[in-house]
Design a protein around this motif. Structure first.
Motif, PDB file in Angstrom:
ATOM      1  N   ILE A 123       0.598  -1.490   0.281  1.00 25.33           N
ATOM      2  CA  ILE A 123       0.042   0.048  -0.088  1.00 25.33           C
ATOM      3  C   ILE A 123       0.488   0.909   0.417  1.00 25.33           C
ATOM      4  N   GLU A 124       0.435   1.849  -0.775  1.00 26.35           N
ATOM      5  CA  GLU A 124       1.591   3.641  -1.282  1.00 26.35           C
ATOM      6  C   GLU A 124       1.090   4.492   0.140  1.00 26.35           C
ATOM      7  N   SER A 125       2.271   5.016   0.909  1.00 27.36           N
ATOM      8  CA  SER A 125       1.249   5.879   2.020  1.00 27.36           C
ATOM      9  C   SER A 125       2.271   7.587   1.047  1.00 27.36           C
ATOM     10  N   ILE A 126       1.674   8.093   2.804  1.00 29.56           N
ATOM     11  CA  ILE A 126       2.477   9.776   2.583  1.00 29.56           C
ATOM     12  C   ILE A 126       1.855   9.961   4.583  1.00 29.56           C
ATOM     13  N   LYS A 127       2.676  10.501   4.685  1.00 29.30           N
ATOM     14  CA  LYS A 127       3.362  10.327   6.803  1.00 29.30           C
ATOM     15  C   LYS A 127       2.770  11.734   6.565  1.00 29.30           C
ATOM     16  N   VAL A 128       2.191  12.263   7.307  1.00 29.92           N
ATOM     17  CA  VAL A 128       1.663  13.134   7.067  1.00 29.92           C
ATOM     18  C   VAL A 128       2.464  13.946   8.964  1.00 29.92           C
ATOM     19  N   PRO A 129       3.177  15.251   8.463  1.00 28.97           N
ATOM     20  CA  PRO A 129       4.269  15.431  10.373  1.00 28.97           C
ATOM     21  C   PRO A 129       3.128  16.010  10.808  1.00 28.97           C
ATOM     22  N   LEU A 130       2.844  15.590  12.100  1.00 29.89           N
ATOM     23  CA  LEU A 130       1.771  16.631  13.121  1.00 29.89           C
ATOM     24  C   LEU A 130       2.586  18.203  13.557  1.00 29.89           C
ATOM     25  N   ASN A 131       1.943  18.512  14.110  1.00 24.03           N
ATOM     26  CA  ASN A 131       1.776  20.220  13.881  1.00 24.03           C
ATOM     27  C   ASN A 131       2.907  20.477  15.158  1.00 24.03           C
ATOM     28  N   GLU A 132       3.578  21.910  15.384  1.00 29.62           N
ATOM     29  CA  GLU A 132       4.549  22.021  16.581  1.00 29.62           C
ATOM     30  C   GLU A 132       4.429  21.110  17.415  1.00 29.62           C
ATOM     31  N   ASN A 133       3.455  21.595  17.820  1.00 26.24           N
ATOM     32  CA  ASN A 133       2.323  20.792  19.421  1.00 26.24           C
ATOM     33  C   ASN A 133       2.749  19.822  19.211  1.00 26.24           C
ATOM     34  N   PHE A 134       2.854  18.785  18.513  1.00 30.00           N
ATOM     35  CA  PHE A 134       2.332  17.523  18.691  1.00 30.00           C
ATOM     36  C   PHE A 134       1.368  17.312  18.048  1.00 30.00           C
ATOM     37  N   GLU A 135       0.847  17.996  17.428  1.00 31.24           N
ATOM     38  CA  GLU A 135      -1.024  17.055  17.286  1.00 31.24           C
ATOM     39  C   GLU A 135      -0.990  17.275  15.595  1.00 31.24           C
ATOM     40  N   ILE A 136      -2.693  16.728  15.554  1.00 30.45           N
ATOM     41  CA  ILE A 136      -2.817  16.058  14.069  1.00 30.45           C
ATOM     42  C   ILE A 136      -3.442  17.918  13.476  1.00 30.45           C
ATOM     43  N   ASP A 137      -3.449  17.894  12.116  1.00 28.04           N
ATOM     44  CA  ASP A 137      -4.400  19.302  11.999  1.00 28.04           C
ATOM     45  C   ASP A 137      -4.844  18.348  11.346  1.00 28.04           C
ATOM     46  N   ILE A 138      -6.416  18.646  11.294  1.00 26.13           N
ATOM     47  CA  ILE A 138      -7.375  17.363  10.229  1.00 26.13           C
ATOM     48  C   ILE A 138      -7.182  18.704   8.961  1.00 26.13           C
ATOM     49  N   ASN A 139      -6.783  19.724   8.541  1.00 19.27           N
ATOM     50  CA  ASN A 139      -6.731  20.106   7.157  1.00 19.27           C
ATOM     51  C   ASN A 139      -5.068  20.006   6.521  1.00 19.27           C
ATOM     52  N   ASP A 140      -4.713  19.046   7.185  1.00 19.26           N
ATOM     53  CA  ASP A 140      -3.529  18.690   6.724  1.00 19.26           C
ATOM     54  C   ASP A 140      -3.971  16.918   5.969  1.00 19.26           C
ATOM     55  N   TYR A 141      -5.355  16.521   6.073  1.00 23.34           N
ATOM     56  CA  TYR A 141      -5.326  15.704   5.715  1.00 23.34           C
ATOM     57  C   TYR A 141      -6.574  16.090   4.062  1.00 23.34           C
ATOM     58  N   SER A 142      -6.574  15.394   3.706  1.00 21.02           N
ATOM     59  CA  SER A 142      -7.573  15.786   2.315  1.00 21.02           C
ATOM     60  C   SER A 142      -6.769  15.097   1.445  1.00 21.02           C
ATOM     61  N   ILE A 143      -7.972  13.911   0.985  1.00 21.08           N
ATOM     62  CA  ILE A 143      -7.295  12.749  -0.049  1.00 21.08           C
ATOM     63  C   ILE A 143      -9.169  11.811  -0.649  1.00 21.08           C
ATOM     64  N   GLU A 144      -8.781  12.094  -2.160  1.00 22.51           N
ATOM     65  CA  GLU A 144     -10.507  11.559  -2.695  1.00 22.51           C
ATOM     66  C   GLU A 144      -9.554   9.900  -2.769  1.00 22.51           C
ATOM     67  N   ASN A 145     -11.050   8.716  -2.779  1.00 23.09           N
ATOM     68  CA  ASN A 145     -10.303   7.611  -3.177  1.00 23.09           C
ATOM     69  C   ASN A 145      -9.217   7.202  -2.385  1.00 23.09           C
ATOM     70  N   GLY A 146      -8.638   6.575  -1.193  1.00 27.22           N
ATOM     71  CA  GLY A 146      -7.283   6.856  -0.297  1.00 27.22           C
ATOM     72  C   GLY A 146      -8.303   6.414   0.689  1.00 27.22           C
ATOM     73  N   GLY A 147      -7.347   6.939   2.138  1.00 26.91           N
ATOM     74  CA  GLY A 147      -7.522   6.482   2.888  1.00 26.91           C
ATOM     75  C   GLY A 147      -6.991   7.300   3.794  1.00 26.91           C
ATOM     76  N   ILE A 148      -7.136   7.241   5.256  1.00 25.50           N
ATOM     77  CA  ILE A 148      -6.819   7.979   6.375  1.00 25.50           C
ATOM     78  C   ILE A 148      -7.042   6.808   7.997  1.00 25.50           C
ATOM     79  N   ILE A 149      -5.582   6.806   8.439  1.00 23.87           N
ATOM     80  CA  ILE A 149      -5.467   6.155   9.510  1.00 23.87           C
ATOM     81  C   ILE A 149      -5.105   7.180  11.043  1.00 23.87           C
ATOM     82  N   PHE A 150      -5.550   6.929  11.874  1.00 21.86           N
ATOM     83  CA  PHE A 150      -4.538   7.687  13.032  1.00 21.86           C
ATOM     84  C   PHE A 150      -5.462   6.732  13.916  1.00 21.86           C
TER      85      PHE A 150
END
Ligand SMILES: *Cc1c(COP(=O)(O)O)cnc(C)c1O
Length: 353
Positions: A123-150
């Motif tokens: 499975i091809e994947s992309i690691k999305v960096p947490l922001n500088e406070n070590f939080e998930i910024d939902i604006n960084d996650y946008s994908i058509e016909n893919g997947g998101i896991i956290f």
């Protein structure tokens, strides 16, 4: 290396579990196990299931366990899947639901099993960096016909994402499968189970290993729309239909029904976590407020995380140190009993002074 391995086997990068050394009795604060034993009811159910009936195969469907989970979360039984630990549930999830046209997105700092499954299943994947406070910024996650896991709360940061943010993320990504790994949710997160009833593309996975004191029994489960669950069942029944043995089915069902012990142990652990956070802070640690059964902490000025990990180990206390980018200044410390945490604090006092 072997000529007998397939190319895929050569290419794997297997997961490395936290150490379980046998050379002495350690205070084990390194793998986020629960410090309290399973209840007598759970142990009695496991023992009752360990009789001559073991000569027969276990129930491949497991409706009693599914119903107990469905009742607890107020969902239909068709929305429940279980497996041999949530690691297996996640494995089936990657195979059944996360190999899509577009890549899978997950945080750069999160459960280190995700990239392992990506390699195993191609499975091809992309690691999305947490922001500088070590939080998930939902604006960084946008994908058509893919997947998101956290994971939520995330590991090893111990931070939780509010349910409202997860719902926004789901609404922004209606054509992708979104998996929320809730291994630690009982210790302070908000479960996304509600969203599984509103959106067909949300899967929540949970485990009996952490908040239910059954890491050694190996049971995990997932809740999602009937179509997602059917996909998981298809993969499971193409791989190993008898996921759980009879003792595991019986023990997990009894555990799900024993709400009283679950809540008592959870509340005790949270109380221990909260005073331990204060005690570590008093020693000069920078401790992230935790929504989990562990704390993620930076040692006081002049003390290096890896050296502290080694000094604690020499004193018989195991914590987790990750030699990895962005988190190599932290220690991850699982919450034990009050006595174990007092032992940790005393050891740290003597090492640091
Ligand atoms: C512990 C853990 C799991 C795996 O749990 P098991 O049910 O024991 O396989 C999955 N995800 C995360 C984030 C965990 O920390």
């Amino acid at each position: 290396m072997s000529q007998f391995w397939s190319q895929r086997t050569h290419d794997l990068t297997p997961y490395v579990p936290g150490e379980q050394p046998k050379d002495m009795e350690y205070i084990k604060l390194n793998t986020n196990e629960n410090p309290y034993p399973p209840s007598d009811k759970v142990l009695a159910a496991i023992q009752a299931a360990s009789d001559e009936g073991l000569r027969r195969y276990s129930d491949p469907i497991g409706n009693e366990l599914k119903q107990a989970i469905a009742d607890y979360y107020d969902v239909d039984i068709s929305m429940v899947f279980f497996g041999n630990g949530s690691d297996e549930v996640l494995g089936h999830t990657f195979a059944a639901l996360l190999k899509q046209d577009a890549p899978l997105l997950f945080p750069d700092i999160s459960y280190s099993f995700y990239p392992v499954y990506c390699k195993l299943f191609g499975i091809e994947s992309i690691k999305v960096p947490l922001n500088e406070n070590f939080e998930i910024d939902i604006n960084d996650y946008s994908i058509e016909n893919g997947g998101i896991i956290f994971p939520n709360p995330n590991a090893p940061t111990s931070k939780a994402l509010p349910l409202a943010d997860i719902e926004t993320l789901v609404q922004k990504n209606p054509n992708s499968v979104i998996v929320v790994d809730e291994a630690y949710v009982d210790f302070g997160g908000e479960t996304a189970v509600l969203l599984t009833k509103k959106y067909p593309n949300v899967l929540v996975s949970q485990t009996f290993s952490k908040s239910r004191s059954l890491a050694g029994l190996r049971v995990g489960f997932a809740i999602g729309s009937p179509e997602l669950i059917e996909g998981l069942e298809r993969v499971k029944n193409s791989f190993h239909p008898y996921t759980l043995g009879k003792p595991a089915l019986a023990g997990a069902t009894a555990s799900m029904l024993d709400v009283e012990t679950f809540e008592k142990n959870r509340d005790a652990l949270i109380a221990t976590r909260d005073w331990s956070t204060q005690a570590l802070t008093d020693l000069g640690f920078e401790v992230t407020p935790s929504s989990t059964n562990f704390v993620f902490a930076i040692p006081p000025e002049g003390h290096n995380a890896e050296d502290l990990y080694l000094a604690l180990k020499a004193k018989g206390i195991l914590v987790r140190y990750f030699k990895a980018p962005r988190i190599d200044k932290h220690l991850r410390i699982s919450i034990g009993t009050n006595e174990e945490m007092q032992g940790l604090i005393n050891a740290l006092k003597s090492i640091i002074s």
